[in-house]
Design a protein around this motif. Structure first.
Motif, PDB file in Angstrom:
ATOM      1  N   VAL A   1       0.830  -1.120   0.076  1.00 19.25           N
ATOM      2  CA  VAL A   1       0.052   0.126  -0.003  1.00 19.25           C
ATOM      3  C   VAL A   1       0.971   1.256   0.026  1.00 19.25           C
ATOM      4  O   VAL A   1       1.992   1.413   0.858  1.00 19.25           O
ATOM      5  CB  VAL A   1      -0.981  -0.043   1.196  1.00 19.25           C
ATOM      6  N   ALA A   2       0.587   2.287  -0.831  1.00 21.52           N
ATOM      7  CA  ALA A   2       1.250   3.509  -0.990  1.00 21.52           C
ATOM      8  C   ALA A   2       2.435   3.412  -1.550  1.00 21.52           C
ATOM      9  O   ALA A   2       3.467   4.182  -1.706  1.00 21.52           O
ATOM     10  CB  ALA A   2       1.399   4.265   0.314  1.00 21.52           C
ATOM     11  N   GLY A   3       2.682   1.974  -2.168  1.00 20.85           N
ATOM     12  CA  GLY A   3       4.054   1.877  -3.182  1.00 20.85           C
ATOM     13  C   GLY A   3       3.941   2.628  -4.334  1.00 20.85           C
ATOM     14  O   GLY A   3       2.872   3.717  -4.854  1.00 20.85           O
ATOM     15  N   ASP A   4       4.871   2.360  -5.118  1.00 15.47           N
ATOM     16  CA  ASP A   4       5.040   3.093  -6.675  1.00 15.47           C
ATOM     17  C   ASP A   4       5.231   1.912  -7.516  1.00 15.47           C
ATOM     18  O   ASP A   4       5.970   1.004  -7.508  1.00 15.47           O
ATOM     19  CB  ASP A   4       5.661   4.343  -6.577  1.00 15.47           C
ATOM     20  N   VAL A   5       4.906   2.108  -8.913  1.00 17.65           N
ATOM     21  CA  VAL A   5       5.036   1.212 -10.113  1.00 17.65           C
ATOM     22  C   VAL A   5       5.419   2.158 -11.072  1.00 17.65           C
ATOM     23  O   VAL A   5       4.802   3.148 -11.333  1.00 17.65           O
ATOM     24  CB  VAL A   5       3.865   0.320 -10.512  1.00 17.65           C
ATOM     25  N   ARG A   6       6.729   1.872 -11.710  1.00 16.27           N
ATOM     26  CA  ARG A   6       7.108   2.687 -12.841  1.00 16.27           C
ATOM     27  C   ARG A   6       7.476   1.828 -14.246  1.00 16.27           C
ATOM     28  O   ARG A   6       7.757   0.649 -13.888  1.00 16.27           O
ATOM     29  CB  ARG A   6       8.582   3.259 -12.506  1.00 16.27           C
ATOM     30  N   ILE A   7       6.836   2.242 -15.063  1.00 17.97           N
ATOM     31  CA  ILE A   7       7.154   1.625 -16.466  1.00 17.97           C
ATOM     32  C   ILE A   7       7.872   2.565 -17.479  1.00 17.97           C
ATOM     33  O   ILE A   7       7.429   3.647 -17.693  1.00 17.97           O
ATOM     34  CB  ILE A   7       5.571   1.347 -17.228  1.00 17.97           C
ATOM     35  N   GLY A   8       8.969   1.960 -17.700  1.00 13.67           N
ATOM     36  CA  GLY A   8       9.962   3.035 -18.675  1.00 13.67           C
ATOM     37  C   GLY A   8       9.855   2.189 -19.966  1.00 13.67           C
ATOM     38  O   GLY A   8      10.138   1.078 -20.015  1.00 13.67           O
TER      39      GLY A   8
END
Length: 459
Positions: A366-373
């Motif tokens: 929860v409250a994490g992040d996901v990055r797509i590059g």
């Protein structure tokens, strides 16, 4: 005809041509040598006759000297007669038919031949001068040498050469067969090794150290084929076992719930709950079968069904919008960076990235992040899906893309999504595009990298 027989026949024919050619060349050179010996003998006797006619004191003296010089040579005949008179000398046994050869003698003395029946003579006719008479007298001379002794020698030589040639051809044939039979022994050993390979016995390999260099590549390729076959059968066995395990749980649930529902009469709401639960299991089974069919088609496809250029950022943005509700529920921030064009199947690309994005949202706290590059290199386009969370165990990473594999050993269905085919489908899609997929996990962050090669670099 077998390869051994064909090679033996070729080698034997080659040896026969060589031996016969050498035999014919030897016979030809022998005949030429005998002809040269006869020419030299006739020329030598010509000089002798000319000396006798020049030094003789009379016709009788010339006749006596010629008889002494010629009669001791077997098979040599001389006829000398004056152009304006009778014969001066005729050697013993001179054949009358030979006299015709002296009717038109050559001043330069050319070598001729004359045959009577089976007998062949080499002749030399010339004109000389006798100085014993008052003044000078022209004398026509014919010297003939029989070739019987040469012919007998050549007949014996031909007989010996024929026997030798026949023995040489037979010997070469046997040696060729032995050489070919021994040379093909590695192929027979490879055949024996291949004969013991079965579906249950795939560990046998071709002995590379026991085959010639020319067959080493073949043996190595066969070993590689057996390695691939063994791996494919092993994957098939594992797939069958995993499939049976995966199907057993929902089928067992359906059977148990159905038996319980039939055991006791219930009211309509209870039956409705049971049917709803069964429907969830049916949905799981349907999704599993659909994923299995998609995975099989993707792995066996030789070309992409709908290959076209498209912008990767646009497709990924659509997926982010689709998963926006799930991300908002866990207060996860999803970021998208970069862009590049990919040549491939748009729908398959969406599914590959969707599987990674779904897994990332599921395992991100929860409250994490996901990055797509999305980044473009000289040879490929890379799509990186990175999320925060616990690290994946290195042992788990080795099997992460296998079918039905999940890190949970008990394979408890924590939710309806986890059937263990998502990452296997992702890898199959990327490989269908000629690319690769990799995973890198460290404490606090996990990164999946999809590499899609540009069209000119695709193998």
């Amino acid at each position: 005809m077998s390869l051994t027989r064909r090679l033996t026949l070729v080698f034997t024919l080659g040896a026969a041509v060589v031996v016969l050619g050498l035999g014919l060349l030897f016979l030809s050179e022998t005949r030429h040598h005998f002809d040269e010996l006869d020419r030299m003998t006739l020329q030598d006797k010509r000089h002798l006759v000319e000396d006798i006619l020049r030094d003789a004191n009379s016709a009788d003296d010339a006749r006596w000297r010629l008889a002494e010089a010629v009669n001791s040579h077997q098979g040599l005949y001389v006829l000398a007669r004056q152009t304006q008179g009778g014969e001066i000398f005729r050697s013993h046994g001179f054949i009358d038919g030979l006299a015709s050869q002296a009717s038109a003698p050559s001043v330069h003395g050319g070598l001729g031949t004359w045959r009577q029946g089976d007998e062949l003579f080499h002749t030399l006719a010339f004109r000389s001068t006798a100085r014993y008479a008052a003044g000078q007298a022209d004398v026509d001379v014919l010297i003939a040498a029989s070739t019987d002794h040469h012919r007998e020698f050549l007949v014996d030589l031909q007989r010996s050469l024929a026997l030798y040639v026949a023995a040489a051809i037979v010997g070469c044939g046997l040696l060729s067969w032995l050489a070919v039979h021994h040379g093909l022994e590695p192929l027979r050993r490879m055949r024996s090794q291949a004969a013991v390979v079965t579906g249950q016995q795939l560990s046998e390999r071709m002995p590379l150290e026991a085959v010639p260099i020319e067959m080493a590549d073949l043996a190595q390729e066969l070993n590689r084929m057996l390695d691939r076959l063994q791996q494919a059968i092993q994957r098939l066995n594992e797939y069958s076992s995993d499939l049976a395990h995966e199907l057993r749980t929902p089928l067992s649930n359906l059977l148990t719930q159905t038996q319980v529902a039939l055991a006791v009469r219930r009211d309509a709401p209870a039956y409705r709950d049971i049917l709803a639960s069964n429907a969830e299991e049916y949905e799981r089974l349907a999704r599993m079968v659909s994923d299995m069919l998609f995975l099989a088609k993707t792995e066996q496809a030789e070309s992409l069904p709908r290959a076209e250029p498209f912008q990767a950022r646009q497709e990924v943005a659509t997926l982010i919008d689709f998963f926006e509700a799930s991300a908002d529920e866990k207060k996860i921030q999803v970021r998208l960076d970069g862009n590049s064009e990919i040549h491939g199947d748009r729908l398959m690309f969406r599914r590959a990235v969707s599987n990674l994005l779904s897994n990332a949202l599921r395992h991100t706290p929860v409250a994490g992040d996901v990055r797509i590059g999305i980044a473009r290199t000289a040879t490929a386009t890379q799509v990186v899906v990175e999320n925060t969370g616990e690290a994946i165990d290195p042992q788990v990473q080795l099997r992460l893309f296998e079918r039905f594999y999940r890190a949970d050993p008990a394979r408890r269905h924590l939710d309806a999504e986890g059937i263990g085919l998502g990452l296997a489908i992702t890898r199959a899609i990327v490989q269908a595009h000629g690319g690769t997929v990799a995973v890198d996990s460290a404490p606090g962050r996990t990164r999946f990298t999809l590499t899609f090669p540009h069209p000119r670099t695709m193998a």
